[in-house]
Design a protein around this motif. Structure first.
Motif, mmCIF file in Angstrom:
data_model
loop_
_atom_site.group_PDB
_atom_site.id
_atom_site.type_symbol
_atom_site.label_atom_id
_atom_site.label_comp_id
_atom_site.label_asym_id
_atom_site.label_seq_id
_atom_site.Cartn_x
_atom_site.Cartn_y
_atom_site.Cartn_z
ATOM 1 N N UNK A 69 -45.593 35.408 9.746
ATOM 2 C CA UNK A 69 -45.092 36.638 9.122
ATOM 3 C C UNK A 69 -45.023 37.756 10.170
ATOM 4 N N UNK A 70 -46.008 37.757 11.073
ATOM 5 C CA UNK A 70 -46.064 38.775 12.118
ATOM 6 C C UNK A 70 -44.846 38.757 13.025
ATOM 7 N N UNK A 71 -44.209 37.592 13.153
ATOM 8 C CA UNK A 71 -43.023 37.462 14.004
ATOM 9 C C UNK A 71 -41.794 38.081 13.347
ATOM 10 N N UNK B 214 -38.633 41.531 5.597
ATOM 11 C CA UNK B 214 -38.644 40.071 5.429
ATOM 12 C C UNK B 214 -39.441 39.700 4.188
ATOM 13 N N UNK B 215 -39.227 38.477 3.718
ATOM 14 C CA UNK B 215 -39.945 37.990 2.531
ATOM 15 C C UNK B 215 -40.700 36.696 2.846
ATOM 16 N N UNK B 216 -41.801 36.526 2.150
ATOM 17 C CA UNK B 216 -42.519 35.247 2.191
ATOM 18 C C UNK B 216 -42.366 34.586 0.819
ATOM 19 N N UNK B 217 -41.859 33.355 0.810
ATOM 20 C CA UNK B 217 -41.770 32.559 -0.419
ATOM 21 C C UNK B 217 -42.776 31.429 -0.251
ATOM 22 N N UNK C 27 -46.246 42.928 -0.177
ATOM 23 C CA UNK C 27 -46.077 43.498 -1.521
ATOM 24 C C UNK C 27 -45.360 42.494 -2.428
ATOM 25 N N UNK C 28 -46.069 42.047 -3.450
ATOM 26 C CA UNK C 28 -45.483 41.042 -4.344
ATOM 27 C C UNK C 28 -44.247 41.557 -5.066
ATOM 28 N N UNK C 29 -43.279 40.674 -5.191
ATOM 29 C CA UNK C 29 -42.153 40.876 -6.098
ATOM 30 C C UNK C 29 -42.662 40.457 -7.470
ATOM 31 N N UNK D 194 -42.826 40.882 -0.176
ATOM 32 C CA UNK D 194 -42.063 41.614 0.842
ATOM 33 C C UNK D 194 -42.965 42.102 1.968
ATOM 34 N N UNK D 195 -42.472 42.000 3.190
ATOM 35 C CA UNK D 195 -43.165 42.624 4.312
ATOM 36 C C UNK D 195 -42.547 44.000 4.507
ATOM 37 N N UNK D 196 -43.342 45.024 4.301
ATOM 38 C CA UNK D 196 -42.796 46.389 4.377
ATOM 39 C C UNK D 196 -42.594 46.831 5.821
#
Lengths: 271, 288
Positions: free
Chosen positions: A181-183, A188-191, A234-236, A269-271
């Motif tokens: 995620x740091x990259x 960006x989003x994490x699923x 931050x969760x969707x 979401x990555x803010x």
């Protein structure tokens, strides 16, 4: 990742293989006898394994569709791709945005050849395939092909679907996700989806034993443990829930309940 | 399915319906003997209907479905599909040039969503140029009549339309590097063929991987074979193998899985798609 010479044999038919067992649960045809035996053994302990796999697959479809429809993200990084099953991630992403670019990553050369042969991009977009192991995340984030395919200064949807339960704590999975995620750029989003014993603890020890005796490392995690993967994100809506309840858009599969699915799924979401 | 003998190639739809007919009989708890008695045929006929070895005779099908307690509406749907399945395919027009054992192949190819093939000796038929095909077929026919040769060439070219049609199947071909070295039809023909292979390798529904000599001995080296996959989930993959005098079509799971494994293994030993393209590009330059 070991460099496979031309004579190296990537297929060990004395042992089951996670991706091919998953293919069996999804009613696919790309598995061998040894995978079918192990998967059938899991089914005797956990008779809803197929419902579980299919419900999780549906979550991948919905989450990808949601990203395509509600965000500007047109780049996808899918780690732990598995054997192609229609529709595949890029087909969903490119349905409305043919220019979408997708990088598929898997550590198994056979899985990757399947992906390369059968998961071809629309002419406007691109798909690329990287053989790398998520347990060495640097081999992914430093891969030349990743940087040639995706623009990491712009947002990416990273999907880790049904993957991290194959990464026990000894491999420091939280650091892995943090590194990945740091990259990625803000926006960006994490699923992510993950097996859990929370809803039906009883069969899990035995299920894990089937995988472990086949040489496949596994670890299931509680809600609190899965939540940790999303730290700082931050969760969707609706947050971390059973994939059944993540923005359902149709009837669930017959027999699908929190317990029969036994998964957590979320998008953040990555803010 | 097993050895192909009969002159009428079953369409894939007929195979599906045949399997479904068998499943409905079992669900209804009717034995072969009881089904046979009800429509006044031998149990062997029922068995052959369920294996798609004979056409689905509509009056028989109607009676059998009634016997299996299938609702009237579903019976009519089934009958409609059976009528479609019994209709001859386009290859019927080429039956003069089509050996019986190969008409099955054409019917499978026509309805597959995925064709995986291993070719040790020649360029796969679907990717051959007209001149290359003529040279290969001439060798196969010996000193046969020119008329027959031309019909076979025409059939092969007709088959190739498959890859361009809407909803075209994916073709995943593993081809020995030796194929590039075996001169077929002379220098010009080979140049055109390599050009064609290169062009095919850029198609989104074609995956071409060359197996280099350096692989050494490997699991596929017995002879050419193909695996067909279809859109209907109930239909198993079918594996085709060939010999000098005919062909065999198998769908038993262990047999199919063994060939699947061989194809998977070969696909990792072969050059990748990009490497293959590079080799073809170099070969093309060498021959100019």
């Amino acid at each position: 990742m070991a460099d496979l010479g031309p004579t190296a044999d990537p297929i060990d038919t004395t042992k089951p293989h996670g991706a091919r067992m998953y293919d069996y649960y999804l009613d696919g045809k790309d598995h061998y006898e040894v995978d079918q035996e192990a998967a059938a053994q899991v089914e005797t302990i956990f008779p809803t394994a197929r419902i579980c796999a299919k419900t999780n697959r549906q979550f991948m479809h919905r989450a990808t569709r949601w990203i395509a429809a509600h965000t500007d993200v047109r780049q996808f990084l899918d780690i732990g791709t598995g054997i192609p099953t229609q529709p595949n991630l890029h087909q969903i992403a490119q349905q409305n945005h043919p220019e979408s670019r997708i990088v598929y990553v898997d550590n198994d050369p056979v899985v990757l050849r399947h992906a390369q042969a059968l998961m071809r991009s629309s002419p406007e977009g691109r798909t690329a395939y990287i053989q790398a192991d998520v347990r060495e995340p640097d081999s992914i984030t430093s891969a030349d092909l990743l940087h040639r395919t995706l623009d990491l200064s712009r947002p990416v949807a990273l999907s880790l679907n049904a993957l991290l339960h194959f990464v026990p704590d000894t491999y420091r999975p939280y650091d892995i996700v943090e590194h990945l995620v740091g990259t990625l750029a803000p926006g960006s989003y994490l699923i992510l989806s993950h097996c859990t014993p929370d809803f039906d603890p009883e069969p899990w020890e035995k299920i894990l034993e089937v995988y472990r005796s086949g040489g496949i490392e596994t670890q299931v995690r509680t809600r609190k443990e899965v939540l940790r993967f999303f730290e700082g994100l931050a969760f969707v809506d609706p947050g971390l829930v059973s994939p059944l309840h993540w923005r359902p858009d149709g009837d669930p599969l017959p027999g699908a309940t929190d317990a029969s699915v036994s998964f957590y799924a979320g998008v953040a979401l990555k803010r | 399915m097993s050895e192909a003998k009969s002159g009428t190639a079953p369409t894939v739809l007929r195979i599906v319906l045949s399997k479904r007919l068998g499943a409905l009989r079992k669900r209804a708890g009717v034995t072969f003997d009881a089904a046979a008695e009800a429509i006044d045929v031998t149990p062997v006929t029922i068995r052959r209907m369920e294996k798609a070895e004979v056409g689905l005779k509509i009056p028989y099908v109607r009676q059998l479905l009634g016997l299996y307690d299938v609702p009237a509406g579903e019976i009519e749907e089934f009958i409609e599909l059976a009528r479609t399945a019994n209709r001859p395919g386009w290859w019927h027009d080429y039956r003069d040039a089509l050996p019986d054992w190969f008409s099955v192949y054409v019917s499978l190819e026509d309805e597959a969503t995925l064709i995986r093939t291993y070719e040790p000796h020649y360029v796969p038929g679907l990717l051959q140029t007209e001149e290359y095909a003529r040279a290969v077929l001439r060798a196969g026919l010996g000193r046969g009549a020119d008329g027959e040769l031309e019909r076979r060439v025409a059939l092969r070219l007709k088959r190739q339309e498959l890859l361009e049609k809407p909803g075209a199947p994916a073709l995943w071909a593993l081809v020995e590097e030796a194929v590039l070295c075996r001169p077929v039809g002379g220098r010009e023909v080979m140049r055109g063929q390599i050009e064609r292979l290169f062009q095919a390798s850029t198609m989104t529904n074609v995956t071409l991987q060359l197996l280099p000599f350096e692989v050494g001995p490997h699991i596929g080296a017995f002879g050419p074979f193909s695996l067909f996959r279809f859109p209907m989930p109930e239909l198993p993959d079918i594996v085709y193998t060939e010999s000098i005098s005919g062909a065999s079509y198998q769908d038993q799971r262990p047999y199919v899985a063994a060939h699947l494994e061989a194809l998977d293994r070969l696909s990792t030993q072969a050059k990748t798609v990009e490497e293959t393209r590079k080799i073809l590009e170099d070969a093309r330059k060498d021959r100019i």
